[in-house]
Design an enzyme around this catalytic site. Structure first.
Site, PDB file in Angstrom:
ATOM      1  N   HIS A  71       2.139   2.020  -3.235  1.00 22.00           N
ATOM      2  CA  HIS A  71       1.250   3.002  -3.854  1.00 22.00           C
ATOM      3  C   HIS A  71       1.836   4.407  -3.836  1.00 22.00           C
ATOM      4  O   HIS A  71       1.197   5.359  -4.225  1.00 22.00           O
ATOM      5  CB  HIS A  71      -0.119   2.980  -3.185  1.00 22.00           C
ATOM      6  CG  HIS A  71      -0.844   1.678  -3.380  1.00 22.00           C
ATOM      7  ND1 HIS A  71      -2.100   1.440  -2.871  1.00 22.00           N
ATOM      8  CD2 HIS A  71      -0.486   0.547  -4.020  1.00 22.00           C
ATOM      9  CE1 HIS A  71      -2.476   0.208  -3.197  1.00 22.00           C
ATOM     10  NE2 HIS A  71      -1.510  -0.350  -3.880  1.00 22.00           N
TER      11      HIS A  71
ATOM     12  N   ASP B 139       0.865  -1.194   0.000  1.00 15.98           N
ATOM     13  CA  ASP B 139       0.000   0.000   0.000  1.00 15.98           C
ATOM     14  C   ASP B 139       0.898   1.241   0.000  1.00 15.98           C
ATOM     15  O   ASP B 139       2.018   1.163  -0.487  1.00 15.98           O
ATOM     16  CB  ASP B 139      -0.953  -0.052   1.200  1.00 15.98           C
ATOM     17  CG  ASP B 139      -2.271   0.653   0.921  1.00 15.98           C
ATOM     18  OD1 ASP B 139      -2.221   1.808   0.457  1.00 15.98           O
ATOM     19  OD2 ASP B 139      -3.345   0.075   1.154  1.00 15.98           O
TER      20      ASP B 139
END
Ligand SMILES: *[C@@H]1O[C@H](CO)[C@@H](O)[C@H](O)[C@H]1NC(C)=O
Ligand SMILES: *[C@@H]1O[C@H](CO)[C@@H](O)[C@H](O)[C@H]1NC(C)=O
Ligand SMILES: *[C@@H]1O[C@H](CO)[C@@H](O)[C@H](O)[C@H]1NC(C)=O
Ligand SMILES: *[C@@H]1O[C@H](CO)[C@@H](O)[C@H](O)[C@H]1NC(C)=O
Length: 379
Positions: free
Chosen positions: A226, A203
Site C-alpha cells: 500500500h 499492506d
C-alpha cells in the site's frame, strides 16, 4: 515434533556498554540445541534467553547482541493458545539493543491469513489480532539490521515508544494479498531511521502512526503493498502530533499509494514539516495523495467541524507513472484546509502511454513550480 520449532543458530550475547568488558555469551548450542530443524530447539532457545535476561545487572547501560540464523515460527494459530497472540519475538525496555542476522525469519502466517477477519469477516472465530514478528517497545539507541523476514501473520516490525532506533538493510516479503501485513509500523517514537531496505507486503511498506517526530526514511524499495503512509491519524477525535519526517531516495512499484497522508475528520492537532523527496513511482495507483476526509467505510463519516491540520508538506523531485487517472490528489477538509504545501519538479504520466492524468486539489494552499499534471494548488 515440527511445530513450535526454532531451528538453527542463535547466539545471545550480553555485553557491558563499557568497551573492554568481557562478553557474556548465551549460545543455544550450549543449551542442547541441534540447530538443523530436525528436533524442537525451542527449549534451548527459551533457556538461553532466560539466562541472558537474568544476567542483567543494575547497570542501566547494557548492550545486547542477538545474532540470528534461520528461525521458523509455529505455523498453527493454536500454538498461541493461552499466550499473547499479538507478538512472536519482543523486546522491551532495552538500551543499546543490536539485533542482526543472516538466513531467514519465517513467520509462517498462512494459517493466520486464512482466518483473518479482514478477509473473512463472516468466518466464525475469525482473528483480528495475529503475531507481529518483531516488537520493539521502549528501546533506546537500538538497531535492527541485515535481517531477511517473510510471511508475518500480521505486522512484521513494530517500533513503539522508542527513541533513537535504526533499521538498516532488512528485507521483508509477504504476498500482495496477505491481510494487515505492514512491513514496519512506527508509533510514539522519535529519531527513527529506516534505510537501505526492500519491503513488499499486503499492506503498507512503512506506516507512521501518532506521536512521532524526526523520522528519516531513505533508499527503500517498496512494492507490492500500500506504499509509505503517514496515518491514518485522528480517529475518534484524537489529538495528533506528527512532525519532521523526511521520506527520500526511494522507489515504489505497483503499490496502491505512493506518498500518502491520511487523517480522519474530527481529529485535532498537527501533521507538519513532512518532505517527500526524490521518489520514483512505477505503476502506482495514487502516487501523491492526501486524504483528510479518510473514512474506513465510504460515506459513513459525516463532515465535521474540526480536522487534523496538515501544513508544511514538501513534494520535491517526484517522477514516474500513475495507474489511475488522478495522479495528484490532495483532498483536504473544508474546515481545516491544508496549508503551505510546496510542489517542486514533479512529472507524473499515465502507465498507459498517451492517457491523460490529472491533478485534483481541494482546499489545499501553497505554491508549485514545474509540476505535471497541474496546476493544482491555490495560493
Ligand atoms: C545485508 O544483509 C544481508 C543478509 O540479509 C547480507 O548478506 C549483506 O551483506 C548485508 N549488506 C550490507 C551492505 O551489510
Ligand atoms: C523539518 O524536519 C527536518 C527533518 O526531516 C528537520 O531537520 C528540520 O529542522 C525541520 N524543520 C523545522 C522548521 O522544524
Ligand atoms: C475527496 O473525499 C471525499 C470524502 O471522502 C470523497 O467523496 C471524494 O470522492 C474525494 N475526492 C477525490 C478526488 O478523491
Ligand atoms: C476533484 O474533486 C472534487 C471533489 O472530490 C470533484 O467534485 C471534482 O469533480 C474533481 N475534479 C476533477 C478534475 O477530477
Amino acid at each position: 515434533m515440527k511445530k513450535n520449532m526454532f531451528p538453527l543458530m542463535l547466539l545471545l550475547g550480553l555485553v557491558s556498554g563499557i568497551v573492554g568488558w568481557p562478553i557474556d555469551e548465551f549460545n543455544i548450542f550450549n543449551y542442547g540445541a541441534s540447530g538443523f530443524g530436525e528436533v524442537d530447539d525451542s527449549k534451548a532457545f527459551v533457556n538461553a534467553w532466560r539466562d541472558a535476561c537474568n544476567a542483567r545487572t543494575q547497570n542501566a547501560k547494557l548492550v545486547y547482541q542477538l545474532i540470528f540464523g534461520k528461525i521458523i515460527a509455529p505455523g498453527a494459530p493454536e500454538s498461541w493458545n493461552g499466550r499473547d497472540s499479538s507478538q512472536w519475538i519482543a523486546f522491551k525496555d532495552v538500551v543499546g539493543l543490536n539485533v542482526y542476522g543472516y538466513g531467514l525469519i519465517d513467520g509462517q502466517g498462512m494459517r493466520w491469513w486464512d482466518q483473518s477477519c479482514r478477509y473473512h469477516p463472516v468466518l466464525e472465530g475469525c482473528t483480528k489480532l495475529a503475531p507481529t514478528i518483531f516488537k520493539f517497545i521502549s528501546c533506546k539507541e537500538s538497531t535492527l539490521r541485515d535481517i531477511y523476514m517473510v510471511n508475518s501473520p500480521q505486522t512484521h516490525v513494530l517500533i513503539l515508544n522508542s527513541k533513537g532506533f535504526n533499521v538498516d538493510n532488512v528485507t521483508i516479503q509477504s504476498p500482495e494479498h496477505s491481510p494487515n501485513t505492514d512491513g514496519i509500523h512506527i508509533h510514539s517514537s522519535h529519531f527513527v531511521k529506516i534505510t537501505n531496505s526492500i519491503i513488499g507486503t499486503g499492506d503498507d511498506c512503512i506506516s507512521i502512526g501518532d506521536y512521532i517526530s524526526n523520522i528519516d526514511i531513505a533508499n527503500i524499495n517498496c512494492g507490492p503493498g500500500h506504499g509509505i503512509s503517514i496515518g491514518s491519524l485522528g480517529k475518534n477525535k484524537e489529538i495528533v502530533h506528527v512532525e519532521h519526517i523526511h521520506i527520500r531516495d526511494s522507489t515504489l512499484k505497483g503499490t496502491s499509494n505512493g506518498a500518502r497522508i491520511k487523517t480522519w475528520q474530527g481529529g485535532q492537532g498537527n501533521v507538519r514539516n513532512i518532505t517527500f523527496e526524490n521518489l520514483e513511482f512505477d505503476a502506482v495507483n495514487n502516487p501523491i495523495i492526501i486524504d483528510q476526509n479518510y473514512c474506513d467505510v465510504r460515506g459513513k463519516c459525516k463532515e465535521e467541524e474540526t480536522g487534523v491540520k496538515i501544513s508544511d508538506v514538501v513534494y520535491k523531485n517526484l517522477h514516474g507513472t500513475s495507474s489511475s487517472k488522478i495522479a495528484i490528489n490532495l483532498n483536504c477538509s473544508k474546515s481545516v484546509p491544508c496549508s503551505r504545501i510546496t510542489m517542486d519538479t514533479i512529472n507524473l504520466v499515465s502507465v498507459q502511454q498517451g492517457n491523460p492524468v490529472t491533478a485534483n486539489c481541494t482546499n489545499a494552499k501553497g505554491t508549485e513550480v514545474e509540476v505535471h499534471p497541474g496546476p493544482c494548488l491555490r495560493n
